[in-house]
Write a protein that holds these residues in place. Structure first.
Motif, short mmCIF file in Angstrom:
data_model
loop_
_atom_site.label_atom_id
_atom_site.label_comp_id
_atom_site.label_asym_id
_atom_site.label_seq_id
_atom_site.Cartn_x
_atom_site.Cartn_y
_atom_site.Cartn_z
N LEU A 78 10.55 3.20 -16.46
CA LEU A 78 9.97 1.87 -16.40
C LEU A 78 11.04 0.84 -16.01
O LEU A 78 10.83 -0.02 -15.16
N GLY A 79 12.19 0.97 -16.63
CA GLY A 79 13.30 0.07 -16.32
C GLY A 79 13.73 0.17 -14.87
O GLY A 79 13.97 -0.84 -14.19
N LEU A 80 13.79 1.38 -14.36
CA LEU A 80 14.18 1.56 -12.95
C LEU A 80 13.10 1.06 -12.01
O LEU A 80 13.39 0.46 -10.97
N ALA A 81 11.84 1.28 -12.36
CA ALA A 81 10.74 0.82 -11.52
C ALA A 81 10.75 -0.70 -11.37
O ALA A 81 10.32 -1.24 -10.35
N CYS A 82 11.27 -1.38 -12.37
CA CYS A 82 11.34 -2.85 -12.31
C CYS A 82 12.22 -3.35 -11.17
O CYS A 82 12.09 -4.49 -10.75
N LYS A 83 13.09 -2.49 -10.65
CA LYS A 83 13.94 -2.89 -9.52
C LYS A 83 13.12 -3.20 -8.27
O LYS A 83 13.57 -3.92 -7.40
N TRP A 121 5.27 -1.77 -0.67
CA TRP A 121 6.48 -1.16 -0.10
C TRP A 121 6.14 0.08 0.72
O TRP A 121 5.25 0.84 0.37
N LYS A 122 6.91 0.32 1.77
CA LYS A 122 6.76 1.54 2.57
C LYS A 122 7.24 2.75 1.77
O LYS A 122 6.66 3.82 1.85
N GLU A 123 8.30 2.55 1.02
CA GLU A 123 8.88 3.64 0.24
C GLU A 123 8.11 3.83 -1.06
O GLU A 123 7.64 2.87 -1.66
N GLY A 124 8.03 5.08 -1.49
CA GLY A 124 7.33 5.40 -2.73
C GLY A 124 8.18 5.12 -3.96
O GLY A 124 9.36 5.49 -3.99
N LEU A 125 7.60 4.48 -4.95
CA LEU A 125 8.33 4.13 -6.17
C LEU A 125 8.75 5.37 -6.95
O LEU A 125 9.87 5.44 -7.43
N GLU A 126 7.88 6.35 -7.04
CA GLU A 126 8.19 7.58 -7.80
C GLU A 126 9.43 8.27 -7.23
O GLU A 126 10.32 8.69 -7.97
N LYS A 127 9.49 8.36 -5.92
CA LYS A 127 10.64 9.01 -5.27
C LYS A 127 11.92 8.23 -5.53
O LYS A 127 12.97 8.81 -5.81
N LEU A 170 19.71 2.86 -2.23
CA LEU A 170 18.45 3.42 -2.69
C LEU A 170 17.40 2.34 -2.92
O LEU A 170 16.23 2.53 -2.60
N TRP A 171 17.82 1.21 -3.46
CA TRP A 171 16.86 0.16 -3.82
C TRP A 171 16.64 -0.88 -2.73
O TRP A 171 16.03 -1.91 -2.97
N LYS A 172 17.11 -0.60 -1.53
CA LYS A 172 16.76 -1.46 -0.40
C LYS A 172 15.40 -0.98 0.10
O LYS A 172 15.28 0.11 0.64
N MET A 173 14.39 -1.81 -0.11
CA MET A 173 13.03 -1.39 0.20
C MET A 173 12.45 -2.26 1.32
O MET A 173 12.85 -3.40 1.49
N THR A 174 11.51 -1.67 2.04
CA THR A 174 10.90 -2.32 3.20
C THR A 174 9.45 -2.64 2.93
O THR A 174 8.66 -1.76 2.62
N PRO A 175 9.07 -3.92 3.08
CA PRO A 175 7.64 -4.27 2.92
C PRO A 175 6.80 -3.63 4.03
O PRO A 175 7.28 -3.47 5.16
N LYS A 176 5.58 -3.27 3.70
CA LYS A 176 4.69 -2.66 4.70
C LYS A 176 4.28 -3.67 5.76
O LYS A 176 4.14 -3.33 6.92
N ARG A 177 4.13 -4.90 5.35
CA ARG A 177 3.71 -5.95 6.28
C ARG A 177 4.88 -6.86 6.56
O ARG A 177 5.49 -7.40 5.65
N ALA A 178 5.16 -7.08 7.83
CA ALA A 178 6.27 -7.95 8.21
C ALA A 178 6.05 -9.37 7.70
O ALA A 178 6.98 -10.06 7.34
N ALA A 179 4.81 -9.81 7.63
CA ALA A 179 4.50 -11.15 7.16
C ALA A 179 4.86 -11.33 5.69
O ALA A 179 5.13 -12.43 5.23
#
Length: 184
Positions: free
Chosen positions: A34-39, A102-108, A173-182
């Protein structure tokens, strides 16, 4: 105004309190996953009065404490209160909302980070042993002790480099990409 990432809102009184507050603080929030998912979320703590006044959060749930998970794309709010304030329920709700944004999966991401943290713990323990050995060798005299100390210093540098590699991997690892550019 668009939100930059999903939001996890903790609605509680300023001094805490409420039904299940202590368990939430000591057990639920202590859950590593849970703590990590908060990132992947912006986390906010707000009073019930301010939550009721907010355009997005107003009227969402009544119990205190409660968690509100905000989907930034369509500003839908999932309310978690009373019996739903379990780590597994919160985590699955966060995964669901995160997957929409996010494009990336949280579980992974969480599993990869847990693996890195385990590796980091092992290396930190190794470093402690090396430092203890170094302090013992520093007290000895002679060529043999000096040679071993040089060898040990090189080993310590290698372990430090490994720790730095892990820290960089965690940052990446925690650099994540939004699915929508907007949304970005």
């Amino acid at each position: 105004m668009k939100m930059q990432k999903p939001v996890l809102v903790f609605v509680s009184h300023p001094g805490g309190g409420g039904d299940g507050f202590e368990k939430l603080q000591t057990v639920t929030f202590a859950n590593e996953k849970l703590g990590l998912a908060c990132k992947a979320f912006r986390t906010v703590r707000i009073t019930p009065e301010n939550a009721d006044k907010d355009a997005v959060l107003g009227g969402k749930g009544k119990a205190v404490p409660r968690l509100l998970v905000v989907d930034p794309i369509n500003e839908k709010v999932k309310v978690l209160e009373k019996g739903k304030l379990k780590a597994s329920t919160i985590y699955s709700t966060m995964k669901s909302v995160s997957g929409k944004f996010w494009k990336e999966g949280l579980e992974k991401k969480v599993k990869s980070c847990l693996k890195l943290l385990t590796e980091q713990d092992q290396i930190v323990n190794e470093m402690k042993l090396l430092r203890d050995k170094e302090s013992l060798l520093a007290q000895e005299d002679g060529d043999k002790a000096e040679r071993e100390l040089k060898k040990l210093t090189k080993e310590i540098e290698e372990v430090q480099a490994e720790l730095e590699r892990i820290r960089k991997e965690q940052d990446e690892l925690w650099k994540m990409t939004p699915k929508r550019a907007a949304a970005a």
